[in-house]
Design a protein around this motif. Structure first.
Motif, short mmCIF file in Angstrom:
data_model
loop_
_atom_site.label_atom_id
_atom_site.label_comp_id
_atom_site.label_asym_id
_atom_site.label_seq_id
_atom_site.Cartn_x
_atom_site.Cartn_y
_atom_site.Cartn_z
N HIS A 1 0.73 -1.16 -0.06
CA HIS A 1 -0.23 0.15 0.11
C HIS A 1 0.41 1.01 0.15
CE1 HIS A 1 -3.00 -3.05 0.94
NE2 HIS A 1 -3.75 -2.22 0.41
N GLN A 2 2.12 1.17 0.71
CA GLN A 2 2.15 2.16 0.42
C GLN A 2 3.44 2.47 -0.94
OE1 GLN A 2 5.06 2.65 4.10
NE2 GLN A 2 3.93 3.06 5.62
N ASN A 3 3.45 1.24 -1.18
CA ASN A 3 4.74 1.82 -2.58
C ASN A 3 3.92 1.57 -3.92
OD1 ASN A 3 7.44 2.01 -1.88
ND2 ASN A 3 7.16 0.47 -0.35
N VAL A 4 2.67 1.80 -3.97
CA VAL A 4 1.53 1.50 -5.04
C VAL A 4 0.79 3.15 -4.75
CG1 VAL A 4 -0.14 0.75 -6.73
CG2 VAL A 4 1.50 -0.85 -5.31
N PRO A 5 1.02 3.34 -6.68
CA PRO A 5 0.40 4.95 -6.27
C PRO A 5 -1.20 4.84 -5.45
CG PRO A 5 1.33 4.70 -8.43
CD PRO A 5 1.76 3.17 -7.53
N LEU A 6 -0.97 5.90 -5.01
CA LEU A 6 -3.44 5.54 -4.54
C LEU A 6 -4.41 5.57 -5.69
CD1 LEU A 6 -5.16 5.67 -2.38
CD2 LEU A 6 -4.99 8.67 -1.76
N LEU A 7 -4.03 6.34 -6.60
CA LEU A 7 -4.51 6.75 -7.42
C LEU A 7 -4.93 5.27 -8.62
CD1 LEU A 7 -6.64 7.95 -10.24
CD2 LEU A 7 -3.99 8.06 -11.39
N VAL A 8 -3.90 3.98 -8.36
CA VAL A 8 -3.96 3.30 -9.20
C VAL A 8 -4.60 2.22 -8.02
CG1 VAL A 8 -2.69 0.86 -10.01
CG2 VAL A 8 -1.33 3.13 -10.15
N GLN A 9 -4.48 2.23 -7.02
CA GLN A 9 -5.33 1.45 -6.00
C GLN A 9 -6.70 2.07 -5.97
OE1 GLN A 9 -4.11 1.69 -1.30
NE2 GLN A 9 -1.02 2.15 -2.23
N VAL A 10 -7.20 3.35 -6.64
CA VAL A 10 -7.90 3.77 -6.25
C VAL A 10 -9.09 2.85 -7.96
CG1 VAL A 10 -9.46 5.74 -7.15
CG2 VAL A 10 -8.68 6.27 -5.11
N LEU A 11 -8.29 2.94 -8.73
CA LEU A 11 -8.78 2.59 -9.66
C LEU A 11 -9.07 0.86 -9.68
CD1 LEU A 11 -6.38 4.45 -12.56
CD2 LEU A 11 -8.85 4.95 -11.96
N PHE A 12 -8.14 0.65 -9.16
CA PHE A 12 -7.21 -1.48 -9.03
C PHE A 12 -9.51 -1.78 -7.83
CE2 PHE A 12 -7.64 -5.23 -7.34
CZ PHE A 12 -6.84 -5.48 -8.31
#
Lengths: 233, 245, 241
Positions: free
Chosen positions: A67-78
């Motif tokens: 969770h710290q090494n993936v962009p938050l936007l990418v997490q949101v899109l995921f």
């Protein structure tokens, strides 16, 4: 900027004001909901880590790193594009009927910030010397009372500055929810901009709202820290 | 998942280049490196301004830093995307907009790292330099900055990870970078979002995690040198950088 | 060479230097002693303006130290200053520490500056440490390098602020013997220290300070045998115990 005259009435009146206010409300809901859930998740993570079970420890470490090494936007899109696919059909239908963008954005934000918050709590716990624990046990306190009366109050004070930083971080990043169409403040200011072409005015108003709220969070943190600091003496 | 990678790896890696603009992971790395390279000198000036002997310079730089830190990065992007063309009179492309926004944002964060690195140095260092007769600039350049920047290297590296993650927001203004490329692939395939976004997340993770681990290695190295020589370098104050997720 | 005229300094409401009047003549060695908190470190730090003063005047070599018209950096390059904590630059080798000022201020080449620096290193007994880093030196060696660094600009004046207080006892001697040699070289010297044996041996005059004032200003023979002020008497008797 020649010939451009500022006009805030287009932004701060009528229909557009309603958009703006509803944007503020959604941002506030997203922030408050995600903050509470993130803190809860962070506590769960820290408890899991401290169980002493190898798989639990491994899980928490991986969770935090991912969770710290993936962009938050990418997490949101995921969460928005991929997670519903993984759910059973009734859950998908329920999501679609209940403002799925908002719920998924809230989940994405809290799962991400929880990783940061758990690290803040961990560094606070780690900074307490083991002799504190020993002293408390020697007085006859059990594990839970030791945590409750001796360890946690000290750890909370030490964790506070990073927790406030992450609260601010969460607040600012609620704006990322606009990428999946959540009607929060940034989204609404884009809409008003589209509608009025009053670019400066609308971004100035939105920025001012974000800034004031951020400063309020910083000031609250500073105030609380000072009080906690006084108690420590 | 391998099938998707096999079919689309060029798009993931370089976007439509050379037929179109450079995109994909290559553009992400390029934007991040440009962002870091251009924000570093600004950060140095801002950071020095924050500890300037002149009150007015301290006040102005403090306002800049706090304003940027209190604003969402997306807002900064929108300012440069929509407002800048009105100020300068002609439209600008997404790529320079994103780099510009990154420079504004990162300068403020890196400036705080520079500042805390300088403030963590023992006061005796600058006193000794000034006692020799060096002026402020000479003392900064020869004595203070070499030590402060070296000590804050690990923090700067973690900040670079934040910067890489921030480039993903270029997606919102349709800059051809890695996240944008993945979204393109996703909308072309329509039925494979789990695989596509897993590839996207995993790649970011590998890149950022590798950098995070190197930052930790550098930090351990510096900590070891400090232990061997505790009298001369005081450890950095527990400075919390607020990372960008 | 150095004169204090009605010098006063406050930290908030606390007055740490109270109306100091004193003079150090050219070539003189003055040792400043007194209980902790008496203002002796503050006093020596006002001479090269590491500390500002709120009243009076300090004149060094005819220049008013605290006047805004004084070229402070030029003045400081003519006053060697040795700190309690050495304050060597840890990122530079020993020789680079010493040649920093000559290179930056006199524009000397590395080679020219190094030649003089090696002579200074030999003088403090560390000719073999030129390429070491401060982290590799003992406390005594560090302080001797710091002395060499302070001498690199050939200052007519050198100031010591408790140069042996941060040292392990077995290293005090090597540093004091370097300072003694220096004291006999004709340089003007002021030294804040608790080493009374050293003071008796090298000082031309001893200043005893307490509560921000100079209570005694006397040659060592007089100061040690019959101090005038009761507080100086108490200070000396406490030292003997």
């Amino acid at each position: 900027m020649m010939g451009y005259s500022l006009d805030f009435t287009a932004v701060l009146a009528g229909e557009h004001l309603k958009w703006l206010l509803s944007g503020i409300q959604v941002t506030a809901e997203l922030f408050a909901g995600a903050w509470a859930l993130a803190l809860l998740l962070a506590v769960v993570l820290i408890v899991l880590r401290n169980t002493g079970l190898r798989p639990a420890h491994w899980f928490v470490t991986t969770y935090v790193e991912v969770h710290q090494n993936v962009p938050l936007l990418v997490q949101v899109l995921f969460w928005y594009f991929a997670v519903p696919e993984l759910l059973p059909a009734p859950a998908q239908i329920w999501l679609n009927e209940h403002n799925s963008e908002f719920i998924l954005a809230l989940l994405a934000l809290s799962f991400c910030i929880a990783a940061y918050m758990s690290e803040a709590l961990r560094s606070g716990l780690r900074a307490i010397p083991p002799t504190q624990y020993e002293a408390s046990r020697a007085l006859g306190f059990g594990y839970l009372s030791t945590m409750r009366y001796v360890i946690l109050p000290q750890a909370a004070r030490l964790s506070l500055p990073p927790l406030i930083n992450y609260t601010l971080l969460l607040f600012k990043n609620t704006s990322i929810a606009m990428a999946i169409g959540v009607h929060e403040l940034t989204y609404q200011s884009r809409q008003i901009e589209n509608d009025t072409f009053r670019t400066f005015e609308v971004f100035a108003v939105a920025t001012a709202i974000y800034l004031l709220s951020s400063f309020a969070i910083m000031a609250l943190g500073a105030l609380y820290e000072r009080r906690a600091g006084l108690q420590a003496r | 998942m391998l099938q998707i990678l096999r079919d689309n790896w060029v798009l993931f890696l370089i976007g439509q280049y050379p037929a179109g603009p450079l995109g994909g992971l290559a553009a992400t790395v390029l934007i991040a490196v440009l962002g870091l390279g251009l924000s570093f000198p600004c950060a140095l000036l801002l950071g020095l301004g924050r500890i300037s002997p002149f009150r007015s310079i301290r006040a102005v730089t403090a306002i800049i830093v706090h304003t940027v830190r209190g604003t969402p990065f997306l807002m900064v992007i929108f300012w440069s995307y929509f407002a800048l063309p009105i100020i300068i009179g002609h439209p600008i492309a997404g790529f320079p907009t994103l780099v510009g926004a990154l420079v504004i944002y990162e300068s403020a964060y890196l400036a705080e790292i520079v500042r805390s690195g300088i403030e963590a140095l023992p006061k005796g260092q600058i006193e000794a330099a000034r006692s020799l007769g060096l002026n402020y600039r000479q003392a900064m350049m020869s004595v203070v900055l070499p030590q402060a920047l070296y000590n804050s290297l690990p923090t700067m590296m973690s900040q670079f990870v934040s910067l890489i993650k921030e480039t993903s927001l270029g997606y919102v203004i349709s800059v051809n970078e890695f996240t944008f490329a993945a979204a393109q692939v996703n909308s072309r395939l329509l039925t494979k979002p789990v695989q596509v976004f897993s590839i996207l997340a995993l790649t970011y993770f590998l890149l950022c995690f590798a950098l995070t681990q190197s930052a930790r290695a550098v930090e351990r190295h510096i900590a070891r040198r400090r232990r061997e020589d505790p009298a001369v370098i005081r450890p950095l104050e527990s400075f919390v950088v607020e990372p960008a997720p | 060479m150095i004169s204090f005229e009605n010098v006063s300094k406050w930290y908030g409401a606390h007055q740490c230097l109270a109306d100091i009047n004193a003079t150090v003549n050219s070539g003189e060695v003055v040792v400043v002693c007194g209980p902790s908190g008496s203002g002796k470190t503050t006093l020596i730090r006002t001479i090269n303006r590491l500390e500002p003063i709120q009243g009076g005047r300090i004149v060094v070599n005819g220049q008013d130290v605290h006047s805004s018209a004084t070229d402070l950096n030029r003045l400081r390059s003519g006053i060697g200053f040795v700190f309690q904590q050495f304050n060597l630059f840890p990122h530079m080798s020993v020789i680079d520490n010493i040649i920093l000022a000559p290179r930056k201020l006199r524009g000397l080449s590395r080679e020219a500056a190094s030649e003089a620096a090696r002579k200074l290193l030999a003088r403090v007994g560390l000719a073999d440490k030129a390429n070491s880093y401060p982290g590799q030196l003992s406390g005594g060696q560090s302080q001797r390098v710091a002395i060499a660094r302070a001498l690199a600009m050939d200052p007519p004046i050198i100031l010591f602020d408790e140069p042996t207080s941060a040292l392990d006892p077995e290293m005090v001697g090597e540093v004091l013997s370097v300072i003694k040699d220096l004291a006999h070289s004709g340089i003007t010297m002021m030294c804040v220290t608790h080493e009374m044996g050293f003071a008796r041996e090298v000082a031309d005059r001893i200043w005893f300070m307490d509560r921000g004032t100079i209570l005694e200003d006397a040659p060592p023979s007089e100061f040690f045998s019959r101090p005038n002020h009761p507080r100086a008497q108490r200070f000396l008797s406490e030292l003997r115990h």
